[in-house]
Structures are given as structure tokens and as C-alpha cells.
Scaffold this active site. Structure first.
Site, mmCIF file in Angstrom:
data_model
loop_
_atom_site.group_PDB
_atom_site.id
_atom_site.type_symbol
_atom_site.label_atom_id
_atom_site.label_comp_id
_atom_site.label_asym_id
_atom_site.label_seq_id
_atom_site.Cartn_x
_atom_site.Cartn_y
_atom_site.Cartn_z
ATOM 1 C CE LYS A 166 -3.534 2.718 0.487
ATOM 2 N NZ LYS A 166 -4.406 2.996 -0.652
ATOM 3 C CE LYS A 235 -1.476 7.365 6.807
ATOM 4 N NZ LYS A 235 -2.253 6.223 6.330
HETATM 5 P P1 NDP Z 1 -10.846 9.678 8.093
HETATM 6 O O1 NDP Z 1 -10.007 10.765 8.654
HETATM 7 O O2 NDP Z 1 -11.998 10.012 7.242
HETATM 8 O O3 NDP Z 1 -11.401 8.754 9.299
HETATM 9 C C1 NDP Z 1 -10.585 8.417 10.371
HETATM 10 C C2 NDP Z 1 -11.323 7.520 11.329
HETATM 11 O O4 NDP Z 1 -10.454 7.218 12.414
HETATM 12 C C3 NDP Z 1 -12.580 8.157 11.921
HETATM 13 O O5 NDP Z 1 -13.523 7.140 12.176
HETATM 14 C C4 NDP Z 1 -12.044 8.729 13.233
HETATM 15 O O6 NDP Z 1 -13.031 8.852 14.240
HETATM 16 C C5 NDP Z 1 -11.087 7.644 13.629
HETATM 17 N N1 NDP Z 1 -10.062 8.111 14.565
HETATM 18 C C6 NDP Z 1 -9.187 9.116 14.373
HETATM 19 N N2 NDP Z 1 -8.380 9.233 15.455
HETATM 20 C C7 NDP Z 1 -8.793 8.296 16.338
HETATM 21 C C8 NDP Z 1 -8.363 7.926 17.647
HETATM 22 N N3 NDP Z 1 -7.340 8.533 18.248
HETATM 23 N N4 NDP Z 1 -9.013 6.908 18.274
HETATM 24 C C9 NDP Z 1 -10.055 6.283 17.676
HETATM 25 N N5 NDP Z 1 -10.512 6.583 16.427
HETATM 26 C C10 NDP Z 1 -9.875 7.579 15.779
HETATM 27 O O7 NDP Z 1 -9.806 8.702 7.337
HETATM 28 P P2 NDP Z 1 -10.063 7.778 6.059
HETATM 29 O O8 NDP Z 1 -11.261 6.933 6.278
HETATM 30 O O9 NDP Z 1 -9.913 8.598 4.837
HETATM 31 O O10 NDP Z 1 -8.747 6.870 6.133
HETATM 32 C C11 NDP Z 1 -8.607 5.800 7.058
HETATM 33 C C12 NDP Z 1 -7.399 4.983 6.623
HETATM 34 O O11 NDP Z 1 -7.628 4.473 5.304
HETATM 35 C C13 NDP Z 1 -6.106 5.800 6.556
HETATM 36 O O12 NDP Z 1 -5.026 5.023 6.970
HETATM 37 C C14 NDP Z 1 -5.990 6.158 5.066
HETATM 38 O O13 NDP Z 1 -4.644 6.399 4.691
HETATM 39 C C15 NDP Z 1 -6.592 4.914 4.422
HETATM 40 N N6 NDP Z 1 -7.173 5.087 3.098
HETATM 41 C C16 NDP Z 1 -7.969 6.168 2.776
HETATM 42 C C17 NDP Z 1 -8.531 6.292 1.516
HETATM 43 C C18 NDP Z 1 -9.400 7.448 1.127
HETATM 44 O O14 NDP Z 1 -9.689 7.609 -0.080
HETATM 45 N N7 NDP Z 1 -9.899 8.262 2.063
HETATM 46 C C19 NDP Z 1 -8.274 5.279 0.476
HETATM 47 C C20 NDP Z 1 -7.497 4.152 0.926
HETATM 48 C C21 NDP Z 1 -6.954 4.091 2.172
HETATM 49 P P3 NDP Z 1 -13.900 10.200 14.423
HETATM 50 O O15 NDP Z 1 -15.040 10.064 13.458
HETATM 51 O O16 NDP Z 1 -14.336 10.156 15.834
HETATM 52 O O17 NDP Z 1 -13.004 11.362 14.088
#
Ligand code: NDP
Length: 290
Positions: A166, A235
Site C-alpha cells: 500500500k 504519511k
Molecule cells: P478519516 O479521517 O476520514 O477517518 C478516520 C477515522 O479514524 C474516523 O472514524 C475517526 O473517528 C477515527 N479516529 C481518528 N483518530 C482516532 C483515535 N485517536 N481513536 C479512535 N478513532 C480515531 O480517514 P479515512 O477513512 O480517509 O482513512 C482511514 C485509513 O484508510 C487511513 O489510513 C488512510 O490512509 C486509508 N485510506 C484512505 C482512503 C481514502 O480515499 N480516504 C483510500 C485508501 C486508504 P472520528 O469520526 O471520531 O473522528
């Protein structure tokens, strides 16, 4: 047989991914730091919003959090069922996956690093690619749950291999993004029609996912919709650089791309999509890609 599935982290990806699970499994638990999102998910898709410990009691537990650090924090708070499988869809750190797998093995729990690609549209349509690292039998057991959300699902090696694939994938995407920004800025400086140039390149050998989707849909449109945050790309490129250093390889193109993505991230406004990285080039050249 998987009886229960949980999803931890209902962000841009997780919210859409978890929506498919109730079509295939009876008991689907969701947990999110902001519990309102979990309640909204339950109301919308028929999942069950539960506390973290209840989610951790599922047969297969998915997590999709920003980094491996948040996954470590969650893992340290829960007790898991023997024989269960933790499938981490975070784009995480390969070295962390090895430690997480070891930590969970001591509790007779499997850990698969299973990051995904395909963006939010792939999550919405259940067409994601899963690149998985870990134990073959755990992979086979968890496969039906991953199939509910993905299309191409591959075991690429032992623990950490999925995260490595990835990171390199996203690094290559960042290289294509920088190359496209440089190439199209140059074309505009020469008075070329950008949309017609894009049509030619997308039918030629210079095309990439960036030219096929990000340029027309996000950059030329000036919409830059926030679906994949620029700090998350920074990241990922950082993880790729660490992999290169660990292997004692030299990778000048990747090294330069990492510096450019970091600079773009440092200058970007909060909540910027990854595609706004091209604004770095726009500010240097005073040329807008539209
Ligand atoms: P988001 O920022 O949209 O969501 C992050 C999630 O993590 C939310 O549910 C958030 O909760 C939660 N979170 C953040 N900090 C904490 C914490 N300290 N404790 C518990 N929960 C926490 O991220 P994405 O969904 O975009 O990305 C998630 C992963 O997937 C990442 O590693 C990203 O690199 C990867 N990814 C993303 C893609 C994209 O197109 N967006 C595509 C492929 C991979 P809360 O709602 O409470 O803030």
C-alpha cells in the site's frame, strides 16, 4: 464460519465499507470514537452501534483508522476472543503490523494487515482492492468478510507485506501526481489546450490513475473534493521512504517526491484533499491547472 463482524473507525472509508456487511452477516457491530456516527450508521444500514469491548468480541474485527498508532491504542484497550481475526484496513506501518501480529498471537488471535485502495467510490461500490499480509489460514477464514467490501483481494506475503504494498502504491501515485503537475503546467505555459492534451495523454503511454481521474475530476474542475486527506498521503509517502531506507536502497525520484508532498502538506489549509498538492506547482509557476 463467520457469525459476527465488527468495524472500528467509521471515517471516509470505514463508514462506506461497513455499510456492505449487513448484506452478508447477521451480527454487524460498529464502533466509532464519535459515537454519533456509529448510531447514524446503525440507523442507515442496520448495523449495531456498540461499545468498543462488545465490538472486540466479534469473530472478525475490521479497523480503519488514520495510522498504526491509533490501532495500537485501540488494541491496548480491548480483550479479544480466542481464534478471532483482526483485519486492519488502515494504511499502516509494516513494522507495526509485525508487532501487532505478535502481540495478538499471544492471545490466540490472528492479525492481518489489509489496507485497501479504490478511494471512497470503491468503498461505496464494494470494489476495493485488499492487499493483505499475514497468515494464510487466517486470510482464508476472513476472506468472505473482505469479499463483502472488495473485488480484488490478494495475500501478498507475511505480516507487514500488505502495508508495504500500500505504501509503495501510494508513493507511486504521488510520483504520478507530481509528474502530471509538472507536465501540464509546462503544456499550459506553451498555450496548449489542457483538456484536449489530457484526452491525448489518456489514450497514450503517459496516462496514470492521476491523469484518468484526479486531473479531470478534482484538479481541472477546481473542486478538490476532500475524500483522501493530504496528510494521509504524506504519511504513506513517509512509510515508503522508511521501507527504502530499511532496505538500504537509493530511490531519488521517490525521495524528491516525498519532499514535495511534505512541502505541499505543510503549506496546505486544514482538510485539504491529496489533489491540492498540485497547488505547490501552481504557486511556483503562477499557472493554474484548469
Ligand atoms: P478519516 O479521517 O476520514 O477517518 C478516520 C477515522 O479514524 C474516523 O472514524 C475517526 O473517528 C477515527 N479516529 C481518528 N483518530 C482516532 C483515535 N485517536 N481513536 C479512535 N478513532 C480515531 O480517514 P479515512 O477513512 O480517509 O482513512 C482511514 C485509513 O484508510 C487511513 O489510513 C488512510 O490512509 C486509508 N485510506 C484512505 C482512503 C481514502 O480515499 N480516504 C483510500 C485508501 C486508504 P472520528 O469520526 O471520531 O473522528
Amino acid at each position: 464460519m463467520i457469525q459476527s463482524v465488527a468495524f472500528i473507525g467509521l471515517g471516509a472509508m470505514g463508514y462506506r465499507m461497513a455499510a456492505h456487511l449487513p448484506k452478508h452477516f447477521n451480527d454487524v457491530y460498529v464502533w466509532n470514537r464519535n459515537q454519533d456516527k456509529a448510531k447514524q450508521h446503525a440507523a442507515e444500514y442496520g448495523t449495531q452501534a456498540v461499545d468498543l469491548q462488545k465490538a472486540a468480541q466479534a469473530d472478525v474485527i475490521f479497523s480503519c483508522l488514520p495510522t498504526s498508532q491509533e490501532v495500537d491504542d485501540i488494541l491496548s484497550q480491548v480483550y479479544l476472543k480466542k481464534g478471532s481475526i483482526w483485519v486492519d484496513c488502515t494504511s499502516g506501518v509494516p513494522e507495526s503490523a509485525k508487532k501487532q501480529a505478535q502481540y495478538l498471537a499471544e492471545q490466540d488471535v490472528y492479525f492481518l494487515d489489509a489496507p485497501v485502495s479504490g478511494q471512497t467510490v470503491g468503498a461505496e461500490n464494494a470494489t476495493l482492492t485488499f492487499m493483505v499480509g499475514g497468515d494464510q489460514s487466517a486470510f482464508e477464514q476472513a476472506l468472505p468478510a473482505m469479499q463483502a467490501m472488495g473485488k480484488l483481494i490478494k495475500l501478498v506475503g507475511g505480516s507487514g507485506a500488505g502495508f508495504a504494498v500500500k505504501a509503495i502504491n501510494n508513493m507511486m501515485m504521488a510520483v504520478h501526481l507530481c509528474a502530471a503537475a509538472e507536465g501540464f503546467t509546462t503544456l499550459k505555459a506553451h498555450g496548449v489546450n489542457l483538456n484536449e492534451a489530457l484526452a491525448c495523454i489518456n489514450a497514450s503511454s503517459g496516462k496514470s490513475g492521476v491523469t484518468e481521474t484526479a486531473l479531470p475530476q478534482r484538479i481541472f474542475s477546481r473542486e478538490f473534493p476532500l475524500t483522501f486527506a493530504l496528510p494521509l498521503l504524506a504519511k504513506d509517502t513517509g512509510i515508503a521512504i522508511d521501507l527504502i531506507r530499511e532496505a538500504k536502497l537509493s530511490a531519488p525520484v521517490i525521495g524528491l517526491t516525498q519532499s514535495l508532498i511534505q512541502a505541499a502538506d505543510a503549506l496546505a489549509k486544514p482538510d485539504s484533499d491529496f489533489s491540492t498538492a498540485v497547488k505547490l506547482y501552481e504557486s511556483w509557476s503562477k499557472i493554474t491547472l484548469e
